[in-house]
Motif scaffolding. Structure first.
Motif, PDB file in Angstrom:
ATOM      1  N   GLY A 165      10.490  -4.978   4.044  1.00  0.00           N
ATOM      2  CA  GLY A 165       9.460  -5.570   4.953  1.00  0.00           C
ATOM      3  C   GLY A 165       8.293  -4.738   5.003  1.00  0.00           C
ATOM      4  N   LEU A 166       8.202  -3.620   4.414  1.00  0.00           N
ATOM      5  CA  LEU A 166       6.947  -2.879   4.355  1.00  0.00           C
ATOM      6  C   LEU A 166       5.766  -3.161   3.574  1.00  0.00           C
ATOM      7  N   HIS A 167       4.542  -2.930   4.006  1.00  0.00           N
ATOM      8  CA  HIS A 167       3.553  -3.227   2.977  1.00  0.00           C
ATOM      9  C   HIS A 167       3.670  -2.345   1.798  1.00  0.00           C
ATOM     10  N   ARG A 168       3.203  -2.999   0.603  1.00  0.00           N
ATOM     11  CA  ARG A 168       3.472  -2.227  -0.724  1.00  0.00           C
ATOM     12  C   ARG A 168       2.825  -0.837  -0.472  1.00  0.00           C
ATOM     13  N   SER A 169       1.779  -0.759  -0.097  1.00  0.00           N
ATOM     14  CA  SER A 169       1.052   0.518   0.061  1.00  0.00           C
ATOM     15  C   SER A 169       1.831   1.873   0.858  1.00  0.00           C
ATOM     16  N   VAL A 170       2.503   0.988   1.886  1.00  0.00           N
ATOM     17  CA  VAL A 170       3.390   2.021   2.761  1.00  0.00           C
ATOM     18  C   VAL A 170       4.674   2.345   1.973  1.00  0.00           C
ATOM     19  N   ALA A 171       5.106   1.340   1.138  1.00  0.00           N
ATOM     20  CA  ALA A 171       6.527   1.653   0.556  1.00  0.00           C
ATOM     21  C   ALA A 171       6.166   2.483  -0.673  1.00  0.00           C
ATOM     22  N   HIS A 172       4.922   2.380  -1.246  1.00  0.00           N
ATOM     23  CA  HIS A 172       4.345   3.344  -2.577  1.00  0.00           C
ATOM     24  C   HIS A 172       4.616   4.855  -1.746  1.00  0.00           C
ATOM     25  N   ARG A 173       3.698   5.125  -0.614  1.00  0.00           N
ATOM     26  CA  ARG A 173       3.690   6.391  -0.271  1.00  0.00           C
ATOM     27  C   ARG A 173       4.991   6.865   0.172  1.00  0.00           C
ATOM     28  N   LEU A 174       5.788   6.217   0.757  1.00  0.00           N
ATOM     29  CA  LEU A 174       7.154   6.653   0.959  1.00  0.00           C
ATOM     30  C   LEU A 174       7.897   6.890  -0.206  1.00  0.00           C
ATOM     31  N   LEU A 175       7.890   6.308  -1.104  1.00  0.00           N
ATOM     32  CA  LEU A 175       8.612   6.395  -2.451  1.00  0.00           C
ATOM     33  C   LEU A 175       8.072   7.728  -3.315  1.00  0.00           C
ATOM     34  N   VAL A 176       6.681   8.070  -2.998  1.00  0.00           N
ATOM     35  CA  VAL A 176       6.165   9.201  -3.731  1.00  0.00           C
ATOM     36  C   VAL A 176       6.914  10.432  -3.011  1.00  0.00           C
ATOM     37  N   SER A 177       6.726  10.254  -1.697  1.00  0.00           N
ATOM     38  CA  SER A 177       7.289  11.617  -0.958  1.00  0.00           C
ATOM     39  C   SER A 177       8.937  11.612  -1.293  1.00  0.00           C
ATOM     40  N   LEU A 178       9.598  10.653  -1.398  1.00  0.00           N
ATOM     41  CA  LEU A 178      11.088  10.761  -1.835  1.00  0.00           C
ATOM     42  C   LEU A 178      11.238  11.454  -3.132  1.00  0.00           C
ATOM     43  N   HIS A 179      10.399  11.024  -3.808  1.00  0.00           N
ATOM     44  CA  HIS A 179      10.371  11.449  -5.347  1.00  0.00           C
ATOM     45  C   HIS A 179      10.072  12.780  -5.397  1.00  0.00           C
ATOM     46  N   ARG A 180       9.194  13.273  -4.682  1.00  0.00           N
ATOM     47  CA  ARG A 180       8.556  14.586  -4.409  1.00  0.00           C
ATOM     48  C   ARG A 180       9.524  15.386  -4.212  1.00  0.00           C
ATOM     49  N   THR A 181      10.567  15.147  -3.090  1.00  0.00           N
ATOM     50  CA  THR A 181      11.431  15.824  -2.598  1.00  0.00           C
ATOM     51  C   THR A 181      12.675  15.771  -3.317  1.00  0.00           C
ATOM     52  N   GLY A 182      12.956  14.951  -4.410  1.00  0.00           N
ATOM     53  CA  GLY A 182      14.289  14.834  -4.955  1.00  0.00           C
ATOM     54  C   GLY A 182      15.227  13.902  -4.419  1.00  0.00           C
ATOM     55  N   PHE A 183      14.450  13.098  -3.263  1.00  0.00           N
ATOM     56  CA  PHE A 183      15.502  11.958  -2.721  1.00  0.00           C
ATOM     57  C   PHE A 183      15.424  10.885  -3.566  1.00  0.00           C
ATOM     58  N   ALA A 184      14.583  10.727  -4.344  1.00  0.00           N
ATOM     59  CA  ALA A 184      14.379   9.447  -4.965  1.00  0.00           C
ATOM     60  C   ALA A 184      14.179  10.107  -6.607  1.00  0.00           C
ATOM     61  N   ALA A 185      14.774   9.319  -7.443  1.00  0.00           N
ATOM     62  CA  ALA A 185      14.412   9.460  -8.877  1.00  0.00           C
ATOM     63  C   ALA A 185      13.643   8.285  -9.488  1.00  0.00           C
ATOM     64  N   ARG A 186      12.600   8.543 -10.498  1.00  0.00           N
ATOM     65  CA  ARG A 186      11.807   7.595 -10.943  1.00  0.00           C
ATOM     66  C   ARG A 186      11.873   7.186 -12.597  1.00  0.00           C
TER      67      ARG A 186
END
Length: 229
Positions: A42-63
């Motif tokens: 239910g997040l705006h796409r731009s908000v989701a994008h920023r969160l995913l970038v941060s999670l990826h940068r810190t290793g909590f998400a893989a892309r």
């Protein structure tokens, strides 16, 4: 009851949103793209994008190469019942390797888009060394540590052509690709939740050549998570 996002509650809306994204990723092992994450949370796409970038940068998400996100390598380390971590298993092996070769040995992991040194073992003598501190970041697409780290996982469309040869050989030797005068030999560590490799760096090109069987032996000693349950 005070709403969880009320400023007076003392919570962090950004943290809560990031955790919601992480939980959603955990429900989809095959991964989600940014639009799917936004729709699911239910997040705006731009908000989701920023969160995913941060999670990826810190290793909590893989892309992956198609822009799909999944739970990253930092997450298993937060769970207590998954057996020994790669870093715990690798550390004594790396110290033995450093003593045997009289050269710096390290564990390298792919975190975000970088090859990050997460464990360092220095040799006992005071000869010329290439110092690698914990947390050092190098490219994934060149240099022994980064290339072997890529080779520890399945093929990816964006990987350099030589990674497949490294995957098949089980090791790589490089000369001066990241640091002038540095010679590196690395071996992939397949089977772990994170792409990773053993890396040895020396100023002596002959030592790098002689180190190959020792580095491969160390990689075999680390093995896979199934070897340590």
């Amino acid at each position: 009851m005070t709403p969880p996002n009320d400023p007076e509650s003392g919570g962090s809306q950004t943290l809560e949103r990031g955790l919601a994204v992480l939980v959603e990723l955990s429900r989809h092992p095959d991964g989600l793209n940014t639009s799917q994450v936004a729709a699911a949370t239910g997040l705006h796409r731009s908000v989701a994008h920023r969160l995913l970038v941060s999670l990826h940068r810190t290793g909590f998400a893989a892309r992956d190469d198609e822009g799909r996100y999944a739970v990253g390598p930092a997450v298993p380390g937060l769970i207590g019942d998954t057996g020994p971590s790669l870093r715990t298993v690798a550390e004594p092996v790396l110290h033995r390797l450093a003593r045997r070769l009289d050269a710096t040995a390290s564990l390298v992991e792919a975190i975000g888009t970088a090859a990050v040194t997460t464990v360092v073992a220095e040799p006992p003598t005071d000869g010329p060394l290439f110092w690698y501190r914990k947390g050092s970041r190098d490219p994934l697409d060149h240099g022994s540590g980064g290339l072997a780290t890529l080779a520890s996982g399945p093929p990816r469309a964006s990987e350099p052509d030589r990674v497949q040869a490294i995957r098949e050989a089980g090791y790589v030797i490089t000369h001066g690709e990241v640091n002038v005068g540095a010679h590196g030999v690395a071996a992939p560590l397949p089977g772990w939740p994170v792409r990773a490799a053993i890396n040895v760096v020396t100023s002596d090109p002959d030592l790098a050549e002689r180190a190959v069987p020792h580095v491969r032996e160390a990689a075999a000693a680390i093995g896979t998570p199934n070897d340590h349950h």
